[in-house]
Design an enzyme around this catalytic site. Structure first.
Site, mmCIF file in Angstrom:
data_model
loop_
_atom_site.group_PDB
_atom_site.id
_atom_site.type_symbol
_atom_site.label_atom_id
_atom_site.label_comp_id
_atom_site.label_asym_id
_atom_site.label_seq_id
_atom_site.Cartn_x
_atom_site.Cartn_y
_atom_site.Cartn_z
ATOM 1 N N HIS A 83 0.818 -1.217 0.000
ATOM 2 C CA HIS A 83 0.000 0.000 0.000
ATOM 3 C C HIS A 83 0.854 1.271 0.000
ATOM 4 C CE1 HIS A 83 0.175 0.193 4.530
ATOM 5 N NE2 HIS A 83 0.048 1.470 4.289
ATOM 6 N N ASP A 136 -0.222 -7.528 1.695
ATOM 7 C CA ASP A 136 0.283 -6.150 1.683
ATOM 8 C C ASP A 136 1.807 -6.172 1.820
ATOM 9 O OD1 ASP A 136 0.473 -3.434 1.717
ATOM 10 O OD2 ASP A 136 -0.447 -3.166 3.694
ATOM 11 N N GLN A 225 0.556 5.614 11.508
ATOM 12 C CA GLN A 225 0.763 6.211 10.190
ATOM 13 C C GLN A 225 2.217 6.613 9.992
ATOM 14 O OE1 GLN A 225 -1.996 6.974 11.960
ATOM 15 N NE2 GLN A 225 -3.565 6.218 10.559
ATOM 16 N N GLY A 226 2.782 6.186 8.876
ATOM 17 C CA GLY A 226 4.182 6.495 8.588
ATOM 18 C C GLY A 226 5.118 5.343 8.921
ATOM 19 N N ASP A 227 4.638 4.422 9.767
ATOM 20 C CA ASP A 227 5.417 3.225 10.097
ATOM 21 C C ASP A 227 5.195 2.125 9.066
ATOM 22 O OD1 ASP A 227 6.498 4.215 12.512
ATOM 23 O OD2 ASP A 227 4.637 3.737 13.572
ATOM 24 N N SER A 228 4.155 2.255 8.265
ATOM 25 C CA SER A 228 3.807 1.248 7.254
ATOM 26 C C SER A 228 5.011 0.814 6.437
ATOM 27 C CB SER A 228 2.774 1.816 6.289
ATOM 28 O OG SER A 228 1.506 1.736 6.854
HETATM 29 C C1 4AZ Z 1 -0.838 3.396 8.587
HETATM 30 O O1 4AZ Z 1 -1.813 3.948 8.115
HETATM 31 C C2 4AZ Z 1 -1.001 2.537 9.786
HETATM 32 N N1 4AZ Z 1 -1.839 0.681 14.335
HETATM 33 C C3 4AZ Z 1 0.030 1.703 10.150
HETATM 34 C C4 4AZ Z 1 -0.098 0.909 11.266
HETATM 35 C C5 4AZ Z 1 -1.254 0.946 11.995
HETATM 36 C C6 4AZ Z 1 -2.294 1.783 11.644
HETATM 37 C C7 4AZ Z 1 -2.163 2.582 10.539
HETATM 38 C C8 4AZ Z 1 -1.363 0.052 13.177
HETATM 39 O O2 4AZ Z 1 0.268 3.522 8.073
#
Ligand code: 4AZ
Length: 291
Positions: A83, A136, A225-228
């Site tokens: 993603h 993913d 968010q941003g850790d993805s």
């Molecule tokens: C993100 O949107 C996201 N709590 C990544 C990890 C988590 C939620 C959102 C897990 O990148």
């Protein structure tokens, strides 16, 4: 379901979170601000040399260009989340729009090695479908290998010994550190999270696929968010180097009760078997098996 999985460019997230912050300010909430990745600590320089920042290519500091995490798995391959690398229509982004910084801890520094992406080097898992959560995972083939940085080890395919419920793992990233406001750190952060059972995870997320995912986290300890695309890894007794067990994928918010983080499982044999279903996926798999 509302699994927060915004294409994690900093701009869009910041905008979304700012809106949330404004709404909360209006009703004068005073929730305690959680700290870290969510609930984590700073990582010292060079603790995780395989750690990689995925950047929008362009001028300016990596602090403003970073939008996802990744991990070095061969000298010229990084693994991240699908993603992170698809546009609004679900098509892979062009390699020329991206860069990676491998082995960096402080985003605004010159640590580590920056690489461009090879032509045809954005490889999204063939089973990943935008709007769905499973598979993913994606790979970036670097134009030129990094030098002198050890890739992270991967689990043996088909073994779930490393993702048994109750075991603890570390997740690292430059993602949001606050559940209320957008706050993205310059220095990498990490948090230890317990792995949950597939049964627990299923109750939180409809469409959860136990064949290719696992969940981890507790209230106040999570990725965000941003850790993805970034790593979740474990150290096992009698072995110095960590093993990369998964990739940060999605979750409903961050650090909320009953909404753990969901990770793409790199020990899943189905994930690797089906990577073969595209020619580019086949190439990645071969490169991985040669390492
Ligand atoms: C993100 O949107 C996201 N709590 C990544 C990890 C988590 C939620 C959102 C897990 O990148």
């Amino acid at each position: 379901m509302n699994s927060t999985r915004i294409p994690t460019r900093k701009t869009s997230i910041a905008a979304g979170l700012a809106a949330t912050g404004a709404a909360l300010a209006m009703v004068a909430t005073s929730a305690p601000a959680a700290h870290a990745i969510i609930g984590g600590t700073e990582v010292p320089n060079d603790a995780y040399p395989f750690m990689t920042a995925v950047l929008d290519k362009g001028p300016g500091s990596a602090l403003d260009r970073q939008f996802c995490g990744a991990s070095l798995v061969t000298p010229d391959t990084v693994v991240t989340a699908a993603h992170c690398l698809v546009d609004d229509e679900g098509k892979p982004v062009k390699p020329k729009t991206l860069q990676v910084a491998v082995g960096r801890t402080v985003l605004s520094s010159r640590q580590g090695q920056v690489r461009d992406i090879a032509k045809g080097g954005v490889v999204v898992h063939p089973r990943y479908l935008k709007g769905q959560e499973a598979y993913d995972v994606a790979f970036l083939q670097l134009k030129k290998p990094v030098r002198g940085i050890s890739p992270v080890a991967l689990p043996t395919q088909g073994t779930d010994a490393l993702i048994r419920p109750g075991q603890k793992a570390t997740v690292a990233g430059w993602g949001n550190t606050d559940t209320e406001l957008p706050h993205t750190p310059d220095r990498l952060r990490q948090v230890r999270v317990p792995i949950l059972s597939h049964a627990e995870c299923r109750t939180s997320y409809e469409g959860y696929d136990a064949k290719v995912n696992f969940c981890a986290g507790v209230e106040t300890k999570d990725s965000c968010q941003g850790d993805s695309g970034g790593p979740i890894f474990r150290k096992v007794p009698g072995r110095e180097a960590p093993i990369l067990i998964g990739v940060v994928s999605y979750g409903d918010g961050c650090g909320a009760q009953g909404a753990p983080g969901v990770y793409t499982s790199l020990s899943s044999s189905k994930l690797w078997k089906t990577l073969d279903e595209s020619p580019s996926g086949k190439k990645i798999k071969r490169a991985m098996n040669r390492r």
